[in-house]
Design a protein around this motif. Sequence first.
Motif, short mmCIF file in Angstrom:
data_model
loop_
_atom_site.label_atom_id
_atom_site.label_comp_id
_atom_site.label_asym_id
_atom_site.label_seq_id
_atom_site.Cartn_x
_atom_site.Cartn_y
_atom_site.Cartn_z
N UNK A 120 -6.18 -6.67 -53.06
CA UNK A 120 -7.21 -5.63 -53.00
C UNK A 120 -8.59 -6.21 -53.31
N UNK A 121 -8.67 -7.06 -54.33
CA UNK A 121 -9.94 -7.72 -54.67
C UNK A 121 -10.42 -8.58 -53.50
N UNK A 122 -9.49 -9.26 -52.84
CA UNK A 122 -9.86 -10.10 -51.71
C UNK A 122 -10.40 -9.26 -50.56
N UNK A 158 -15.14 -7.34 -47.40
CA UNK A 158 -16.07 -6.30 -46.97
C UNK A 158 -17.51 -6.68 -47.29
N UNK A 159 -17.76 -7.09 -48.52
CA UNK A 159 -19.13 -7.42 -48.92
C UNK A 159 -19.61 -8.71 -48.26
N UNK A 160 -18.71 -9.69 -48.10
CA UNK A 160 -19.12 -10.96 -47.49
C UNK A 160 -19.41 -10.83 -46.00
N UNK A 161 -18.90 -9.79 -45.37
CA UNK A 161 -19.13 -9.60 -43.93
C UNK A 161 -20.14 -8.51 -43.63
N UNK A 162 -20.80 -8.00 -44.64
CA UNK A 162 -21.80 -6.95 -44.40
C UNK A 162 -22.91 -7.43 -43.48
N UNK A 166 -12.89 -4.27 -39.81
CA UNK A 166 -13.00 -2.86 -40.20
C UNK A 166 -11.62 -2.24 -40.42
N UNK A 167 -10.70 -2.57 -39.52
CA UNK A 167 -9.33 -2.04 -39.64
C UNK A 167 -8.65 -2.60 -40.89
N UNK A 168 -8.78 -3.90 -41.09
CA UNK A 168 -8.14 -4.54 -42.26
C UNK A 168 -8.71 -4.02 -43.57
N UNK A 169 -10.02 -3.81 -43.62
CA UNK A 169 -10.65 -3.33 -44.85
C UNK A 169 -10.19 -1.91 -45.16
N UNK A 170 -10.20 -1.05 -44.13
CA UNK A 170 -9.76 0.34 -44.35
C UNK A 170 -8.29 0.39 -44.76
N UNK A 171 -7.44 -0.30 -43.98
CA UNK A 171 -6.01 -0.33 -44.29
C UNK A 171 -5.74 -1.02 -45.61
N UNK A 172 -6.47 -2.10 -45.88
CA UNK A 172 -6.24 -2.86 -47.10
C UNK A 172 -6.63 -2.11 -48.35
N UNK A 173 -7.77 -1.46 -48.34
CA UNK A 173 -8.22 -0.74 -49.53
C UNK A 173 -7.29 0.43 -49.84
N UNK A 174 -7.09 1.31 -48.86
CA UNK A 174 -6.26 2.49 -49.10
C UNK A 174 -4.78 2.10 -49.28
N UNK A 175 -4.30 1.15 -48.46
CA UNK A 175 -2.91 0.74 -48.56
C UNK A 175 -2.59 0.07 -49.88
N UNK A 216 -3.87 -7.06 -46.26
CA UNK A 216 -4.05 -5.63 -46.02
C UNK A 216 -2.78 -4.87 -45.67
N UNK A 217 -1.66 -5.58 -45.49
CA UNK A 217 -0.45 -4.92 -44.99
C UNK A 217 0.65 -4.83 -46.05
N UNK A 218 0.29 -4.92 -47.32
CA UNK A 218 1.31 -4.88 -48.38
C UNK A 218 2.11 -3.59 -48.34
N UNK A 219 1.43 -2.46 -48.16
CA UNK A 219 2.12 -1.18 -48.15
C UNK A 219 3.15 -1.11 -47.02
#
Length: 386
Positions: free
Chosen positions: A65-67, A72-76, A26-35, A337-340
């Motif tokens: 970002x695509x990854x 997110x979808x693969x872990x739903x 959850x943290x990686x998805x949130x940080x990854x998408x917005x970051x 997720x930590x590119x930014x």
Amino acid sequence: MASRTADEVGPFTSLMRLIFKNILMHICITLGVFGNILTLVVLLKKKMRHTSTAQYLTYLTFFDLIFIISCFFNNLEIMYSNSKFIDEIKPFINLIFYPLGDFSANTSAYIILVFTIERYIAVAYPLNSLFWCRPSRARKIILATILFTFMLTFPTFLENKIQFVYNPINNSTKAELVESGFYPNFDMYKLIYFWIIAIMVQFIPLTLLIILNSILMRYIHDSIKAKNVKLSLGEKTLSTDGTKPSLELRVHRKSDFNIKNSVKNNVKNTSQQTDQNKATILLVATVVLFLVCQLPSALLLIYEAIFPLDNDVSSMNKDIRLGLNNIANGLTAINASVNFILYSSFSDNFRQTVRTLFLNDKKNNQKINNKNAFYNKLRSNSNYHS
């Protein structure tokens, strides 16, 4: 993505799923998408697009970002296991996002590899860098890389299909993900393709990255050492009283003019060398993080190719291996997720662009404008005297 499904899991796998897929994901998805979206906005600014480094970082961020979206979808089904709606759409999600996630991960790995090769050329062969290290050339190389990784990953898009199964008990139809039948001998295909991925996506890129990154780290060390030597030698050119320059610097007006031009050229060369060092340091940091997060997945994939999980009869071994797969997948998600944070930590230009874009820092704007004016004036003076 080392592990995909496991209906019956042991205590270790359950704990790792709780930590890495229910909490950390959850943290990686949130940080990854917005970051990553924020990183793309910054990298696509006009003043950031003029270098080949920005081109590689832009495409790398896009596929990360695509990854993250694929994660997110693969872990739903794990994050929302009690949802009937998720259970109904799960086959359609897996059909699209499993191969898409593999494609984006493979592309990111190869973009980092070609970026590292470009930096190595810039360091080892400076004259050739004028041809290779250009934004237009970088875009062509990246597009060729994307085409290569798509062809490498394309067989996974043909592995499965959707099949609707009728349930007479409750008079309903349910979609299921089944083998497509495209490959006549699916087990042989899995064995061959598994080894191809293990060699082409894991062993070769990671080996080259370790070798080239070691060379680049040695270059940075030598460059910093040479810079310190130049500074120490520069201090020795001053006179012993520390107030007047030596007599050699005041011979006559013509020599003063030559010295002035020499100083300008040294400033220009020092600026270019500093920019090269900063780009190389950013790449080294990116590669180190990539290796730390990808090596566990690579080792597990190679181990899986030699000792398939389905052939392991020990329930404890399966539990440990599935749990380790969850750790490896979590590390891969962290890397994407930590590119930014990474770019902000190692790139002054990136931080300055973030400030001017989102914080409206007038002082920083003035600082950048003054710096650009100084180098423009320096270039015009050099062209005039030449």
